[in-house]
Design an enzyme around this catalytic site. Structure first.
Site, PDB file in Angstrom:
ATOM      1  CG  ASN A  38      -1.824   1.162   1.322  1.00 17.54           C
ATOM      2  OD1 ASN A  38      -1.403   2.291   1.104  1.00 17.54           O
ATOM      3  ND2 ASN A  38      -3.066   0.936   1.656  1.00 17.54           N
ATOM      4  CG  ASP A  50      -3.116   4.707   0.806  1.00 27.30           C
ATOM      5  OD1 ASP A  50      -3.199   4.632  -0.434  1.00 27.30           O
ATOM      6  OD2 ASP A  50      -3.956   4.216   1.586  1.00 27.30           O
ATOM      7  CG  HIS A  51       0.962   6.180   4.859  1.00 24.36           C
ATOM      8  ND1 HIS A  51       0.046   7.150   5.183  1.00 24.36           N
ATOM      9  CD2 HIS A  51       0.461   5.019   5.332  1.00 24.36           C
ATOM     10  CE1 HIS A  51      -0.958   6.604   5.860  1.00 24.36           C
ATOM     11  NE2 HIS A  51      -0.730   5.312   5.956  1.00 24.36           N
ATOM     12  NE  ARG A 103       7.157  21.460   3.998  1.00 20.87           N
ATOM     13  CZ  ARG A 103       8.436  21.857   3.979  1.00 20.87           C
ATOM     14  NH1 ARG A 103       9.021  22.139   2.852  1.00 20.87           N
ATOM     15  NH2 ARG A 103       9.113  21.947   5.088  1.00 20.87           N
ATOM     16  CG  HIS A 139      -8.279   4.295   1.133  1.00 18.06           C
ATOM     17  ND1 HIS A 139      -8.469   4.138   2.480  1.00 18.06           N
ATOM     18  CD2 HIS A 139      -9.480   4.666   0.627  1.00 18.06           C
ATOM     19  CE1 HIS A 139      -9.732   4.399   2.787  1.00 18.06           C
ATOM     20  NE2 HIS A 139     -10.365   4.736   1.686  1.00 18.06           N
ATOM     21  NE  ARG A 185      -8.210   7.605   4.402  1.00 17.62           N
ATOM     22  CZ  ARG A 185      -9.056   7.226   5.357  1.00 17.62           C
ATOM     23  NH1 ARG A 185     -10.210   7.837   5.501  1.00 17.62           N
ATOM     24  NH2 ARG A 185      -8.740   6.257   6.181  1.00 17.62           N
ATOM     25  NE  ARG A 190      -7.380  11.360   5.585  1.00 19.55           N
ATOM     26  CZ  ARG A 190      -7.761  10.749   6.709  1.00 19.55           C
ATOM     27  NH1 ARG A 190      -6.919   9.996   7.371  1.00 19.55           N
ATOM     28  NH2 ARG A 190      -8.983  10.891   7.173  1.00 19.55           N
ATOM     29  CG  HIS A 191      -3.550   9.115   1.522  1.00 17.66           C
ATOM     30  ND1 HIS A 191      -4.440   8.446   0.745  1.00 17.66           N
ATOM     31  CD2 HIS A 191      -3.719   8.646   2.790  1.00 17.66           C
ATOM     32  CE1 HIS A 191      -5.116   7.599   1.491  1.00 17.66           C
ATOM     33  NE2 HIS A 191      -4.722   7.702   2.748  1.00 17.66           N
ATOM     34  CD  GLU A 221      -7.109  -0.096   1.398  1.00 16.78           C
ATOM     35  OE1 GLU A 221      -7.363   0.917   2.088  1.00 16.78           O
ATOM     36  OE2 GLU A 221      -6.207  -0.876   1.679  1.00 16.78           O
ATOM     37  CB  THR A 252      -5.386   4.497   9.568  1.00 14.75           C
ATOM     38  OG1 THR A 252      -5.372   3.487   8.551  1.00 14.75           O
ATOM     39  CG2 THR A 252      -5.401   3.835  10.938  1.00 14.75           C
ATOM     40  CB  THR A 253      -9.344   1.811   7.516  1.00 13.89           C
ATOM     41  OG1 THR A 253      -8.913   2.412   6.294  1.00 13.89           O
ATOM     42  CG2 THR A 253     -10.713   1.188   7.315  1.00 13.89           C
ATOM     43  CD  GLU A 294      -7.146  -5.908   3.361  1.00 15.37           C
ATOM     44  OE1 GLU A 294      -7.472  -5.429   2.254  1.00 15.37           O
ATOM     45  OE2 GLU A 294      -6.426  -5.323   4.177  1.00 15.37           O
ATOM     46  CG  HIS A 325      -5.591  -1.844   9.336  1.00 14.68           C
ATOM     47  ND1 HIS A 325      -5.229  -1.188  10.480  1.00 14.68           N
ATOM     48  CD2 HIS A 325      -6.098  -0.898   8.515  1.00 14.68           C
ATOM     49  CE1 HIS A 325      -5.532   0.093  10.366  1.00 14.68           C
ATOM     50  NE2 HIS A 325      -6.043   0.302   9.164  1.00 14.68           N
ATOM     51  N   GLY A 326      -2.069  -2.788  10.027  1.00 16.37           N
ATOM     52  CA  GLY A 326      -1.197  -2.752  11.198  1.00 16.37           C
ATOM     53  C   GLY A 326      -0.094  -3.795  11.191  1.00 16.37           C
ATOM     54  N   GLY A 354       1.156  -1.442   4.337  1.00 18.76           N
ATOM     55  CA  GLY A 354       1.507  -0.103   3.888  1.00 18.76           C
ATOM     56  C   GLY A 354       2.448   0.627   4.817  1.00 18.76           C
TER      57      GLY A 354
HETATM   58  N1  PXP Z   1      -5.974  -2.887   4.452  1.00 22.54           N
HETATM   59  C1  PXP Z   1      -6.865  -1.870   4.521  1.00 22.54           C
HETATM   60  C2  PXP Z   1      -8.283  -2.135   4.159  1.00 22.54           C
HETATM   61  C3  PXP Z   1      -6.456  -0.576   4.909  1.00 22.54           C
HETATM   62  O1  PXP Z   1      -7.351   0.417   4.961  1.00 22.54           O
HETATM   63  C4  PXP Z   1      -5.097  -0.360   5.192  1.00 22.54           C
HETATM   64  C5  PXP Z   1      -4.623   1.001   5.558  1.00 22.54           C
HETATM   65  O2  PXP Z   1      -4.749   1.857   4.490  1.00 22.54           O
HETATM   66  C6  PXP Z   1      -4.206  -1.448   5.088  1.00 22.54           C
HETATM   67  C7  PXP Z   1      -4.684  -2.697   4.737  1.00 22.54           C
HETATM   68  C8  PXP Z   1      -2.762  -1.304   5.342  1.00 22.54           C
HETATM   69  O3  PXP Z   1      -2.558  -1.012   6.691  1.00 22.54           O
HETATM   70  P1  PXP Z   1      -1.136  -0.532   7.172  1.00 22.54           P
HETATM   71  O4  PXP Z   1      -0.865   0.783   6.506  1.00 22.54           O
HETATM   72  O5  PXP Z   1      -1.313  -0.418   8.662  1.00 22.54           O
HETATM   73  O6  PXP Z   1      -0.164  -1.593   6.758  1.00 22.54           O
END
Ligand code: PXP
Length: 238
Positions: A6, A8-9, A17, A42, A44, A48-49, A69, A99-100, A150, A190-191, A212
C-alpha cells in the site's frame, strides 16, 4: 504468501507540502521491481493522500495487480468503473479517522452492498470487503457475493498484552478457516509490520497480505526496494 504494498503514505508525505514529490507511481514501480505482487491505494473522499491523477497513472504503469480501496459511494463507483482496478476493496470511511478504523459492517449495509457489488463486477472488477474477523460478518460477505475478503488484523496488531494478541490471532485464524470453507479467497491486513507479521503468515488459508505503513516507514530509512525485500523474505518462509 503474496505481498501487496500500500503506497498511500508516499502520497501522504507529498501532500504534507502539497508538492510534486515523492511520486507514488515511482514508489509502485520500485515496489514491483523489488518483487511485490500487487499495489494497493486508497482514494479517500477527502483526497488526503492519493489523488485521482495517481490512480489513473498507476493503472497505466503497474504490471502486477492494482487494488483500489474505496468507500461504497456513488462517486467512487464512477471512478472505479472508469479506471478499472483489478480489485476494488470496500472499506468504511469516516472523515476524521487517522486510518481505517475497522471492517465494514456488512450486516447493516447488506441491502446497499447487494446492489453496489454487482455494478463493480459488471465492469470486470473483482470485489473484496475489508471485514473484521467475526463469523456473522464473514458469512454475510459470502451472502452479498464478493469474490474475496480481507480480514482486518488491526486488533491483533494493536493488542498490547500477549494474551489479548493471542486471542485476536485465534479470531483471525477462525475467520480465515471459515471464509476459505465458504469458498472465498482470503487476504489480510492492517497494522502488520516486520515484528508481528509471522504468525499471520503461518495461517494457511491466507494467500495475500496488504501492508503499507510499516513498509513506507522503513523505506524512509533503508530505501523502498530494501524495505519491500525484507518484508518479502518474512512472507516467503511459508
Ligand atoms: N488494508 C486496509 C483495508 C487498509 O485500509 C489499510 C490502511 O490503508 C491497510 C490494509 C494497510 O494497513 P497498514 O498501513 O497499517 O499496513
Amino acid at each position: 504468501m503474496r505481498l501487496a504494498v500500500n503506497i498511500d503514505h508516499i502520497a501522504t508525505l507529498r501532500q504534507a507540502r502539497k508538492a510534486k514529490e515523492p511520486e507514488p507511481v515511482l514508489a509502485a514501480l520500485l515496489a514491483e521491481q523489488a518483487g511485490a505482487h500487487g499495489i494497493v491505494c486508497h482514494l479517500r473522499g477527502d483526497r488526503r493522500h492519493i489523488q485521482e491523477r495517481d490512480l489513473r497513472l498507476l493503472r497505466e504503469v503497474i504490471k502486477t495487480k492494482l487494488n483500489l480501496e474505496m468507500a461504497a459511494t456513488a462517486e467512487m463507483l464512477a471512478i472505479a468503473e472508469k479506471v478499472k482496478p483489478d480489485v476494488a476493496s470496500l472499506v468504511p470511511e469516516s472523515p476524521n479517522e487517522v486510518t481505517t478504523q475497522g471492517g465494514l459492517n456488512v450486516i447493516s449495509n447488506k441491502n446497499h452492498l447487494l446492489q453496489f457489488i454487482p455494478q463493480l463486477q459488471r465492469a470486470g472488477i473483482r470485489v473484496s470487503i475489508f471485514v473484521d474477523p467475526d463469523e456473522a460478518q464473514i458469512k454475510e460477505c459470502k451472502a452479498v457475493g464478493v469474490d474475496l475478503i480481507e480480514i482486518n488484523t488491526g486488533k491483533y496488531a494493536e493488542a498490547a498484552k500477549v494474551r489479548d494478541r493471542q486471542k485476536a490471532l485465534e479470531e483471525v485464524k477462525k475467520a480465515a478457516a471459515l471464509a476459505h470453507e465458504l469458498g472465498l479467497e482470503v487476504h489480510a491486513g492492517h497494522g502488520l509490520d516486520y515484528h508481528n507479521v509471522r504468525p499471520i503468515v503461518e495461517i494457511p488459508q491466507i494467500s495475500e497480505l496488504s501492508i503499507g505503513f510499516a513498509i513506507v516507514a522503513r523505506a524512509a530509512i533503508v530505501g523502498l526496494p530494501q524495505a519491500v525485500r525484507e518484508m518479502l523474505a518474512l512472507l516467503e518462509k511459508r
